[in-house]
Design a protein around this motif. Structure first.
Motif, PDB file in Angstrom:
ATOM      1  N   LEU A  96      -6.926  41.531  55.908  1.00 29.54           N
ATOM      2  CA  LEU A  96      -7.863  42.528  55.411  1.00 29.54           C
ATOM      3  C   LEU A  96      -7.357  43.225  54.144  1.00 29.54           C
ATOM      4  N   ASP A  97      -6.041  43.368  54.002  1.00 34.04           N
ATOM      5  CA  ASP A  97      -5.529  43.955  52.760  1.00 34.04           C
ATOM      6  C   ASP A  97      -5.796  43.043  51.558  1.00 34.04           C
ATOM      7  N   PRO A  98      -5.508  41.739  51.643  1.00 27.86           N
ATOM      8  CA  PRO A  98      -5.886  40.858  50.530  1.00 27.86           C
ATOM      9  C   PRO A  98      -7.385  40.888  50.251  1.00 27.86           C
ATOM     10  N   LEU A  99      -8.195  40.983  51.319  1.00 19.81           N
ATOM     11  CA  LEU A  99      -9.642  41.059  51.126  1.00 19.81           C
ATOM     12  C   LEU A  99     -10.009  42.266  50.278  1.00 19.81           C
TER      13      LEU A  99
ATOM     14  N   SER B 197     -13.939  37.370  61.504  1.00 21.78           N
ATOM     15  CA  SER B 197     -13.326  36.046  61.423  1.00 21.78           C
ATOM     16  C   SER B 197     -11.953  36.111  60.768  1.00 21.78           C
ATOM     17  N   LEU B 198     -11.839  36.900  59.706  1.00 21.41           N
ATOM     18  CA  LEU B 198     -10.550  37.027  59.024  1.00 21.41           C
ATOM     19  C   LEU B 198      -9.504  37.699  59.911  1.00 21.41           C
ATOM     20  N   ALA B 199      -9.937  38.707  60.651  1.00 16.74           N
ATOM     21  CA  ALA B 199      -8.989  39.529  61.408  1.00 16.74           C
ATOM     22  C   ALA B 199      -8.666  38.957  62.786  1.00 16.74           C
ATOM     23  N   PHE B 200      -9.673  38.400  63.476  1.00 10.86           N
ATOM     24  CA  PHE B 200      -9.485  38.014  64.876  1.00 10.86           C
ATOM     25  C   PHE B 200      -9.738  36.538  65.167  1.00 10.86           C
TER      26      PHE B 200
ATOM     27  N   ILE C 151      -3.478  32.886  57.872  1.00  5.80           N
ATOM     28  CA  ILE C 151      -3.187  34.257  57.479  1.00  5.80           C
ATOM     29  C   ILE C 151      -2.617  34.269  56.063  1.00  5.80           C
ATOM     30  N   LEU C 152      -3.199  35.114  55.220  1.00  2.00           N
ATOM     31  CA  LEU C 152      -2.696  35.259  53.860  1.00  2.00           C
ATOM     32  C   LEU C 152      -1.436  36.112  53.897  1.00  2.00           C
ATOM     33  N   ASN C 153      -0.349  35.476  54.291  1.00  2.00           N
ATOM     34  CA  ASN C 153       0.916  36.185  54.487  1.00  2.00           C
ATOM     35  C   ASN C 153       1.662  36.276  53.160  1.00  2.00           C
TER      36      ASN C 153
ATOM     37  N   LEU D 170      -0.091  40.083  47.812  1.00  2.00           N
ATOM     38  CA  LEU D 170      -1.495  40.329  48.125  1.00  2.00           C
ATOM     39  C   LEU D 170      -1.650  41.548  49.033  1.00  2.00           C
ATOM     40  N   ASP D 171      -0.732  41.705  49.988  1.00  2.00           N
ATOM     41  CA  ASP D 171      -0.793  42.874  50.857  1.00  2.00           C
ATOM     42  C   ASP D 171      -0.624  44.156  50.044  1.00  2.00           C
ATOM     43  N   TYR D 172       0.295  44.120  49.087  1.00  2.00           N
ATOM     44  CA  TYR D 172       0.499  45.317  48.272  1.00  2.00           C
ATOM     45  C   TYR D 172      -0.708  45.583  47.381  1.00  2.00           C
TER      46      TYR D 172
END
Length: 356
Positions: free
Chosen positions: A7-10, A266-269, A275-277, A281-283
């Motif tokens: 969700l953060d990359p989203l 769908s992205l989360a669960f 997973i966009l690990n 992207l998270d930052y």
């Protein structure tokens, strides 16, 4: 609470789409070369709608889980929301009013002001920036605050509502609200809702899907890879093609209302381990609020430079378009990073005092 994956990359991608939406608009208005030949350049409003569905999903899920624990506090909820939203909101609002009312006249750049300071403060201090933006067209830096107003209005409604609703009735109440409000919005009974874009049904739909997940009512969806694949591919195609830009508008609203909500789910669960690990992207997702809030300021600054500096006037149209994209993205990311590190984090750390 553990952060949900992807969700953060989203958030970062959505904020970038909004930037792409506004970039050619200002360039065209100022007579500069621009490119908007891809559908994604016309999906800025829809990107904000996904933000709304995401907010409804996360906020209502948070409230629901707190109610189950018997730990939901309206006061703490509002304090956390204030600490997250208000500092940057009022910083940008203050700069925007200063920019259009003081800086542009000082630079002898014409810009029509058709509101008083009292009107500007009234609408923007009392959670109606969407009305202010529509009525007065105060300039892009201020007009982008319309979406923050929608979220503020939603918070004012949803927290006391869910506080008094028994946890067993939350899903039914939200479902009824979603259906009723959607119908009212698209009828002519209250045209003001469409005029000022009070699209609360996106937030309600995200919340309904979040509660369905919490109550284990979406397990049948998780048993197949087909459904999340269709949802994600359809959402991607919605943003990069014109295949789903159809009439009537109410039907498209109904379609996107559930598409965006199930896309987030769908992205989360239901991501099947995809997973966009990525720390980067998270930052970038964590500073997406700043990207959204500052991009109009950077856009105006870069356009001003291209209009005033001789070095940019000799560039070809293609070079101008590419360089503007690079400078605006880089400048926005830099300012969002500085804002997050040296301004927003102070308030975000205070939020921990109001968690149970």
């Amino acid at each position: 609470m553990k952060r949900l994956p992807n969700l953060d990359p989203l958030r970062f991608f959505l904020a970038s789409i909004v930037l792409l939406f506004h970039l050619p608009q200002l360039s065209r208005n100022q007579g500069l070369p621009y490119f908007d030949g891809l559908p994604i350049y016309h999906r800025g409003v829809e990107a904000v709608y996904v933000f709304f569905a995401l907010s409804g999903f996360l906020i209502i899920r948070l409230i629901y889980r707190a109610k189950i624990r018997g730990a939901f506090s309206i006061k703490d909820f509002y304090i956390r929301r204030i600490l997250r939203i208000f500092p940057l909101y009022y910083l940008v609002l203050g700069f925007g009013l200063l920019f259009y009312n003081v800086i542009l006249p000082f630079l002898n750049i014409p810009f029509e002001i058709n509101y008083t300071w009292k009107e500007a403060l009234f609408y923007n201090l009392f959670f109606l920036p969407n009305v202010f933006a529509k009525v007065y067209e105060p300039g892009g830096i201020i007009e982008i605050l319309w979406s923050i107003g929608i979220e503020e209005q939603f918070y004012l409604l949803i927290a006391p509502l869910l506080f008094f609703v028994n946890v067993k009735w939350v899903l039914k109440v939200l479902g009824l609200l979603l259906i009723t409000y959607f119908i009212i919005f698209w009828t002519d009974a209250f045209p003001v809702l469409r005029k000022f874009n009070f699209v609360f049904f996106y937030l309600f739909s995200g919340g309904v899907i979040a509660i369905l997940e919490e109550e284990k009512k979406l397990e049948f969806v998780k048993r197949t890879t087909i459904f999340p694949a269709i949802v994600c591919i359809t959402t991607l195609l919605y943003f990069i093609t014109d295949w789903f830009i159809f009439e009537p508008l109410w039907l498209r609203g109904l379609f996107t209302c559930f598409l965006f909500g199930f896309f987030i789910h769908s992205l989360a669960f239901n991501n099947r381990g995809v997973i966009l690990n990525s720390r980067l992207l998270d930052y970038l997702g964590s500073i997406s609020y700043g990207i959204y809030m500052f991009h109009a300021i950077v856009l105006n600054a870069v356009v001003f430079l291209f209009l005033k500096l001789e070095i940019f006037r000799n560039l070809t149209d293609i070079s101008t378009i590419i360089l503007m994209h690079l400078l605006i993205f880089a400048g926005t990311l830099l300012i969002a990073h500085l804002s997050y590190t040296y301004f927003e984090l102070y308030f975000l750390k205070l939020k921990n005092r109001f968690r149970k």
